[in-house]
Design a protein around this motif. Sequence first.
Motif, short mmCIF file in Angstrom:
data_model
loop_
_atom_site.label_atom_id
_atom_site.label_comp_id
_atom_site.label_asym_id
_atom_site.label_seq_id
_atom_site.Cartn_x
_atom_site.Cartn_y
_atom_site.Cartn_z
N ALA A 10 0.86 -1.18 0.00
CA ALA A 10 0.00 0.00 0.00
C ALA A 10 0.90 1.23 0.00
CB ALA A 10 -0.91 0.03 1.21
N ILE A 11 0.40 2.30 -0.58
CA ILE A 11 1.10 3.59 -0.56
C ILE A 11 0.20 4.59 0.16
CG2 ILE A 11 2.10 5.46 -1.92
CD1 ILE A 11 2.52 3.49 -4.20
N THR A 12 0.76 5.29 1.13
CA THR A 12 0.03 6.32 1.86
C THR A 12 0.89 7.59 1.89
OG1 THR A 12 0.96 5.75 4.03
CG2 THR A 12 -1.05 4.59 3.35
N ARG A 13 0.27 8.69 2.24
CA ARG A 13 1.02 9.94 2.42
C ARG A 13 0.50 10.66 3.66
NH1 ARG A 13 4.32 12.81 -0.75
NH2 ARG A 13 3.65 11.91 -2.74
N ARG A 14 1.40 11.07 4.51
CA ARG A 14 1.01 11.76 5.73
C ARG A 14 0.36 13.11 5.39
NH1 ARG A 14 2.27 9.98 10.49
NH2 ARG A 14 2.29 12.04 11.49
N PRO A 15 -0.62 13.51 6.16
CA PRO A 15 -1.25 14.82 5.92
C PRO A 15 -0.28 15.95 6.23
CG PRO A 15 -2.07 13.85 7.95
CD PRO A 15 -1.24 12.80 7.29
N SER A 16 -0.42 17.04 5.50
CA SER A 16 0.44 18.20 5.70
C SER A 16 -0.30 19.29 6.47
CB SER A 16 0.87 18.76 4.34
OG SER A 16 -0.23 19.31 3.66
N GLY A 17 0.44 20.27 6.95
CA GLY A 17 -0.17 21.38 7.66
C GLY A 17 -1.13 22.17 6.80
N ASP A 32 -8.59 19.07 12.31
CA ASP A 32 -7.54 19.19 13.31
C ASP A 32 -6.37 18.31 12.87
OD1 ASP A 32 -6.18 17.94 15.84
OD2 ASP A 32 -7.09 19.80 16.54
N LEU A 33 -5.22 18.93 12.58
CA LEU A 33 -4.10 18.19 12.01
C LEU A 33 -3.61 17.09 12.95
CD1 LEU A 33 -2.00 17.75 9.80
CD2 LEU A 33 -0.60 19.54 10.86
N ALA A 34 -3.46 17.38 14.23
CA ALA A 34 -2.96 16.38 15.16
C ALA A 34 -3.89 15.18 15.24
CB ALA A 34 -2.77 17.00 16.55
N ARG A 35 -5.19 15.44 15.28
CA ARG A 35 -6.15 14.33 15.33
C ARG A 35 -6.13 13.54 14.02
NH1 ARG A 35 -10.45 17.01 16.66
NH2 ARG A 35 -10.11 16.75 18.89
N MET A 36 -6.02 14.26 12.90
CA MET A 36 -5.95 13.57 11.61
C MET A 36 -4.70 12.68 11.53
SD MET A 36 -5.87 15.09 7.72
CE MET A 36 -7.60 15.50 7.61
N GLN A 37 -3.59 13.17 12.01
CA GLN A 37 -2.37 12.37 11.98
C GLN A 37 -2.50 11.14 12.87
OE1 GLN A 37 0.59 15.37 12.96
NE2 GLN A 37 1.11 15.66 10.81
N SER A 38 -3.18 11.29 14.00
CA SER A 38 -3.40 10.15 14.88
C SER A 38 -4.26 9.10 14.19
CB SER A 38 -4.07 10.61 16.17
OG SER A 38 -4.38 9.52 17.01
N HIS A 39 -5.33 9.54 13.53
CA HIS A 39 -6.18 8.61 12.77
C HIS A 39 -5.38 7.95 11.65
CE1 HIS A 39 -10.05 11.01 13.93
NE2 HIS A 39 -9.58 10.30 14.93
N HIS A 40 -4.54 8.75 10.99
CA HIS A 40 -3.74 8.23 9.87
C HIS A 40 -2.75 7.19 10.36
CE1 HIS A 40 -1.08 8.45 6.28
NE2 HIS A 40 -2.21 8.74 5.67
N LEU A 57 4.74 7.99 2.41
CA LEU A 57 5.34 9.16 1.77
C LEU A 57 5.24 10.38 2.68
CD1 LEU A 57 3.92 8.71 -1.84
CD2 LEU A 57 6.08 7.85 -0.89
N SER A 58 6.18 11.30 2.49
CA SER A 58 6.23 12.52 3.30
C SER A 58 5.12 13.47 2.90
CB SER A 58 7.58 13.20 3.13
OG SER A 58 8.63 12.35 3.54
N PRO A 59 4.72 14.37 3.81
CA PRO A 59 3.68 15.36 3.49
C PRO A 59 4.11 16.26 2.33
CG PRO A 59 4.13 15.31 5.85
CD PRO A 59 5.20 14.49 5.20
N LEU A 60 3.13 16.74 1.58
CA LEU A 60 3.36 17.70 0.50
C LEU A 60 2.62 18.98 0.83
CD1 LEU A 60 2.97 15.58 -2.79
CD2 LEU A 60 5.07 16.57 -1.90
N GLU A 61 3.33 19.95 1.37
CA GLU A 61 2.68 21.20 1.77
C GLU A 61 2.05 21.93 0.59
OE1 GLU A 61 2.11 22.33 4.74
OE2 GLU A 61 3.24 20.82 5.87
#
Length: 263
Positions: A10-17, A32-40, A57-61
Amino acid sequence: MSFATHFTHAITRRPSGSIVCGLRAVDTGNPDLARMQSHHDAYVAALKGTGATVVELSPLETYPDSVFVEDTALCLPQGAVVMRPGTPSRLGEADEMAPHLRALYSEVVAITQPDSFIEGGDILVTGREILVGRSARSNAAGIAELTRLVAPWGHSVREVQTPTGVLHFKTDCSLLDADTVLSTRRLSASGCLAGYRVIDVPEGEEAAANTIRFNDLVLVPAGFPRTRDAILATGITVQEIGNSECAKLDGGMSCLSLRLSPS
């Protein structure tokens, strides 16, 4: 095991700010970015728990919606097709994904015609066919180009209609096994799922129609107990994942990953 439900990667990408600038049909507040990252993180852990390799994959701002990687490509055993998103601000996301697909596949092709647009969220691969929903994000030219590209790999495409007012076809459905589709009543009533066993989500839980079957696990958004229980009744293992923040941007379980078994 069906290639439509069982995967090695699988390929995923972390959410960005910049996710607070993400597209949305209705403004229900910024995620909420912190909550989204926790879910992710929980989502990625669930995929890894099935034994699959997860490319994170790293976030793409630059691209606020880039956490929703599913829209950038269609992944099949024989190769990958890079999509051409229907929103101009997302075109660069597909370009960013292409090198990662080439690292996993020997054959990667792309939707390139300027009048074509198509997103992975409108594509349901069932094993016997590829259903593509016409929508504001996927047009006839894009579907026709996809049909030509996957034909040499032995896949057939059937165009269907995404319900009026619904962002993506898979907003309203998902594959539970080779013959079973979880669906909203508004979609199943159209007849486009004839020939499949259909489980309609209960009234009021339409947002739970978008799940993913990943190996022996179905990931469902948390907060929809009747849908969860309906899937459990089929004998499939279910894991609930928080989706409150992605939902503010019209995102669901399938949007957050590309699922593949490159041959």
